[in-house]
Design a protein around this motif. Sequence first.
Motif, PDB file in Angstrom:
ATOM      1  N   GLY A 121       0.766  -1.240   0.000  1.00 20.03           N
ATOM      2  CA  GLY A 121       0.000   0.000   0.000  1.00 20.03           C
ATOM      3  C   GLY A 121       0.791   1.280   0.000  1.00 20.03           C
ATOM      4  O   GLY A 121       0.214   2.364   0.148  1.00 20.03           O
ATOM      5  N   ARG A 122       2.096   1.203  -0.201  1.00 23.38           N
ATOM      6  CA  ARG A 122       2.911   2.421  -0.184  1.00 23.38           C
ATOM      7  C   ARG A 122       4.290   2.127  -0.764  1.00 23.38           C
ATOM      8  O   ARG A 122       4.693   0.969  -0.893  1.00 23.38           O
ATOM      9  N   ILE A 123       5.025   3.187  -1.107  1.00 24.40           N
ATOM     10  CA  ILE A 123       6.434   3.096  -1.501  1.00 24.40           C
ATOM     11  C   ILE A 123       7.160   4.235  -0.796  1.00 24.40           C
ATOM     12  O   ILE A 123       6.805   5.401  -0.971  1.00 24.40           O
ATOM     13  N   ASP A 124       8.163   3.889  -0.004  1.00 22.32           N
ATOM     14  CA  ASP A 124       8.904   4.893   0.746  1.00 22.32           C
ATOM     15  C   ASP A 124      10.272   5.216   0.156  1.00 22.32           C
ATOM     16  O   ASP A 124      10.786   6.324   0.359  1.00 22.32           O
ATOM     17  N   ALA A 125      10.882   4.254  -0.515  1.00 21.32           N
ATOM     18  CA  ALA A 125      12.232   4.487  -1.033  1.00 21.32           C
ATOM     19  C   ALA A 125      12.513   3.589  -2.221  1.00 21.32           C
ATOM     20  O   ALA A 125      11.971   2.478  -2.330  1.00 21.32           O
TER      21      ALA A 125
END
Length: 270
Positions: free
Chosen positions: A93-97
């Motif tokens: 549900g997300r991409i941080d890096a």
Amino acid sequence: MRVAISDDMTATPVIILTGAGRGIGLATVKYLLALPSPPNILAVSRVISPALRSLAVNNTNLETVAVDFATPLSELRAEVESSIINTAISRWGRIDALLLNHGVLDPICKVADANVADWEVAWRVNLLSFVEVVRAAIGELRKVKGRIVLVSSGASTAAYTGWGAYGASKAAMNHFALTMAREEPDITTVSVRPGIVDTDMQTALREIHGTVMGPAEHAKFLEFKSSGIIVPPENVAVALGNLCLRAEKDLSGQFVSWDEENLASYRREK
């Protein structure tokens, strides 16, 4: 279909890591998984190596996907979206890096002997696929003020006989980091020189490419190995992994060496 993205800054971070099957990439996967609170990792490799596959079996927070970044540009965008971006979003549900570590050294040949089509493939792998992955992930990275770590090379600022395609593509990568820092101020983008690392690339330089490089240049790479100057990939992996998790904004746009003084805190294992 993409799931809704959480902007919860306390959530487990999600890192997309390319070139993960061996060398620096595999070492970084291992370092991140061994942290007390490991991130979720989407490990991308042209071929899923047995070592990477074994890690995925034993770690529920590791997902692997096979992508060939030499894919023609007309097909690459769809491949990046479906195999990389959508996989990360649907899973976590997300991409941080992003840690973009994939690359090729070939072709090693003098310009006078070059097949420019081979240069095109090298640039597709070493630069244009980086742009494609970053472009596809920008929307998600903006939401979390994320990080992009680009694995560059000392060859971006120093010339070696026969290294034209590789060195020029890495120099362009450094400028790409500058561009990202200017255009996306909420995203921290840093280009990192990993130094002389004990990987398959160094083996090829010692055993295969000496006939193209000059004798003094080839001797230099032989000396790196015999003198012990060469660095284990596990050392560099600590710095790269920590940069993905906590690179400070003042690094954005910079081309830095993994072992320079201002990265000392990133070389400490947590």
